[in-house]
Scaffold this motif. Structure first.
Motif: not given
Ligand code: SF4
Lengths: 151, 154, 367
Positions: B33-36, B70-73, B97-101, B129-132, C62-64
């Motif tokens: 996701a975004c972290c990628a 990197a990104g939401t699982t 990487m990232g709070v989602c994970v 981080g979101c994203p780091p 934002d995250r879409m």
């Molecule tokens: S941690 Fe934030 S930036 Fe990273 S995948 Fe999750 S929502 Fe997206």
């Protein structure tokens, strides 16, 4: 001939047509012939009934129009025959809202796995009942309520 | 590591292996996701993770030894993450990487997100981080290298 | 004798640009059918939005489309502000416009860089990401976030522009004009790039309209539809810019349209900077202490032009501090659905370019 129950303007200044669901296909066909195209389909769960809201758009006149139908038995006629854009939209609304579009040829879930129980955007969907997904060797997904089987 | 009289260095085989291993970690592109996108930025010229020996992002799990998740699982993705992890050869490491994970992040209230990838696969380093920022990911990588070399941050 | 193969691409595959699964039915090298499975990044943003206050929901938007965060925020806030009859001060509107265009440039930089990677050109990727990094530094200066910025909020923006930010933007714009031509030249000088893009992934305008395709894809099919022009929001009616179209309808057309839009974005930013007035940057009705009490009633559907197309947001409020229903009409969701038609009859290698030129973002497709 279709009948428009009432006409109003919503907050964003868009014209809203309230119609009965049996008139839906006929009305949409009329607008299709006037070169309107489907923009989006939204379902809103009002607890005792479901509102289905269609936004259609004419690119030549840049005219947006909103068509509202309400259904108490979760069933609405499908408009995939008119616009191909409705295929994915109706599948999405079926998946998340549980609206059954009658006449849709391939009405399956699109975002969640096929075995998922319930329709999450319904107001009575219980978020505390967690479902878990696992995958077998062939890539088929299975859903269960047991956290030992899947994640 | 000791330096002998004639400029010859002696070390144990394990130490040499660990040193080599830690300086050529090849990450697998597990961009979900975004972290990628920030992971891509880490790879790009400005931050340039190549300075730490990880320039080659492999697309095949068979050729990599570090998985940067990197990104939401999501729940649908979790079995696939696990399968790809199993396909990687030993020794293998995971950076979350990232709070989602790490624990679900902004989507913790939802119905379709796994609350932490460590429920699926073992994780070595967590980068919050979101994203780091790319710098944070680079720091995570250095931390992992230290971990592989059995050094501690003191 | 024909020979059938079913090839699986994805969900984790560098060519899919996000996590989708393409099941391709191949007749030798030719694509017969593509079956797209999505939903691997379904993060239930719409459900969570119902559980949160109006102001808190910007982060989910934002995250879409995570590479174009500013435009997503703008789309949501436009709907919310219409719902609440909230006025936005003039300065805030101009600031929003600058940020939206910067974000569009940043997003295109990712898209173009990734397209380069797909045709086997590694160099443009480093150049585009270098430019993107500069924009992100501006975002950090303004909001503190690099990518998921959460900069705009109901009734204005989080922080006023100071001189540092304005100078940084000016500096960036001055450098970017030349750099863009350099990047474009890298692509257009390459014979391989032309050969792989011209004539592949043809999308006829009728089919595009039928499938609800918008954005650069629709414009590359020859229909000059841009929300910024056709139903202007912010102050897009007070600046001059052109809406490019392409007659060729193929991947090359899409690439050229995207590039031309970047030039137009630069033009818009320059005009905005010249016109930026003094004044407040948020509406005092939406000050911090009152934010959680903002209520909305009624239905709205508003649209903005995001990086990949027309991004519409439907909100129904029931007079409460939380929205009753939020629905996003995401452009990538529709754009992706047309890939099977574009790819039909082409070679498998061209399918990859076609997918890249759609520029779908998984976060927005699955929400
Ligand atoms: S941690 Fe934030 S930036 Fe990273 S995948 Fe999750 S929502 Fe997206």
């Amino acid at each position: 001939m279709y009948k428009i129950l009432s006409e109003e303007t919503d907050k964003s200044g868009m014209k809203v047509l309230n119609i009965d669901k049996s008139d839906l296909v006929e009305l949409m066909e009329d607008y299709k012939n006037r070169r309107y195209y489907l923009s989006s389909i939204t379902g809103v769960d009002m607890k005792d009934h479901i509102d289905v809201i269609y936004h259609i758009h004419n690119f030549d006149k840049n005219d947006y129009l909103c068509v509202k139908v309400s259904t108490s038995d979760e069933k609405v006629p499908s408009i995939t025959k008119l616009w191909k854009a409705a295929i994915v939209d109706e599948r999405e609304q079926y998946d998340l809202m549980g609206i059954v579009f009658e006449g849709h040829e391939n009405l399956r879930r699109i975002l969640l796995p096929d075995e998922w129980v319930g329709h999450p955007l319904r107001k009575d969907y219980d978020l505390n009942k967690v479902q878990y997904i696992s995958m077998d060797r062939d890539g088929n997904e299975h859903v269960s309520f047991d956290d030992k089987e899947g994640w | 590591m000791k330096t002998g009289d004639m400029g010859v260095k002696t070390t144990t085989l394990e130490k040499a292996l660990e040193w080599g291993r830690s300086n050529s970690l090849w990450p697998l592109t597990m961009g979900l996701a975004c972290c990628a996108i920030e992971m891509m930025a880490t790879q790009a010229a400005d931050v340039d993770v190549a300075r730490f020996g990880s320039e080659i992002f492999r697309n095949s799990p068979r050729q990599s030894d570090l998985m940067i998740v990197a990104g939401t699982t999501t729940k649908r993705m979790a079995p696939r993450v696990k399968r790809i992890y199993e396909e990687m050869p030993y020794p293998k490491y995971v950076i979350a990487m990232g709070v989602c994970v790490i624990q679900g992040g902004p989507y913790v209230d939802g119905y379709s997100v796994v609350l932490g990838v460590d429920r699926v696969i073992p994780v070595d380093v967590y980068v919050p981080g979101c994203p780091p920022s790319p710098q944070a990911l680079t720091y995570g990588l250095i931390t992992l290298q230290k971990k592989i070399r059995n050094e501690t941050d003191r | 004798m024909s020979h059938w193969i079913e090839l699986n691409i994805g969900p984790v595959h560098p060519a899919t640009h996000g996590i989708y699964r393409f099941r391709v039915k191949l007749n030798e090298e030719t694509v017969e059918d593509v079956d797209i499975t999505i939903g691997y990044l379904h993060r239930n943003a719409e459900k969570i939005c119902e559980l949160n206050y109006f102001v808190n929901n910007t982060i989910y938007f934002d995250r879409m489309d995570y590479i174009d965060a500013m435009n997503m925020e703008l789309g949501y806030l436009r709907a919310v502000e219409t719902l609440m009859d909230m006025e936005v001060p003039e300065r805030a509107q101009w600031i929003r416009m600058i940020m939206a265009e910067l974000s569009r440039i940043a997003a295109r930089m990712v898209g173009i860089g990734a397209l380069g990677l797909d045709v086997g050109m590694l160099t443009p990727f480093f150049h585009t990401f270098h430019e993107r990094e500069k924009i992100q530094n501006i975002f950090v200066e303004a909001s503190g976030g690099r990518q998921e910025v959460n900069y705009m909020s109901i009734g204005g923006v989080y922080q006023d522009f100071n001189d540092t930010i304005i100078n940084e933007i000016k500096e960036f714009i001055a450098g970017f004009k030349g750099k863009l031509e350099e990047i474009v030249k890298m692509f257009t000088d390459s014979e391989i790039f032309w050969q792989r893009n011209v004539g592949t992934g043809v999308l006829e305008p009728d089919i595009a309209l039928d499938y609800g395709v918008t954005g650069p894809m629709l414009r590359a099919s020859g229909i000059p539809y841009d929300v910024r022009k056709d139903s202007p929001y912010l102050y897009y009616d007070k600046v001059n810019f052109d809406v490019p179209i392409a007659k060729s309808k193929d991947n090359m057309g899409r690439f050229l349209v995207k590039v031309e839009e970047l030039r137009q974005s630069v033009r818009i930013i320059e005009q905005c900077l010249a016109k930026l007035p003094e004044g407040p940057y948020f509406n005092p009705k939406a000050k911090k202490s009152a934010m959680l009490l903002l209520k909305g009633q009624g239905d709205v559907f508003t649209r903005v032009e995001s990086e990949s197309g027309e991004f519409g947001v439907f909100i129904r409020g029931d007079g409460n501090v939380k929205p009753y229903r939020v629905h996003a009409r995401s452009p990538s969701f529709k754009n992706l659905a047309v890939v099977p038609i574009m790819a039909k009859g082409s070679l498998i290698a061209d399918l990859i370019i076609t997918i890249a030129s759609v520029d779908a973002v998984a976060g927005e497709v699955d929400r």
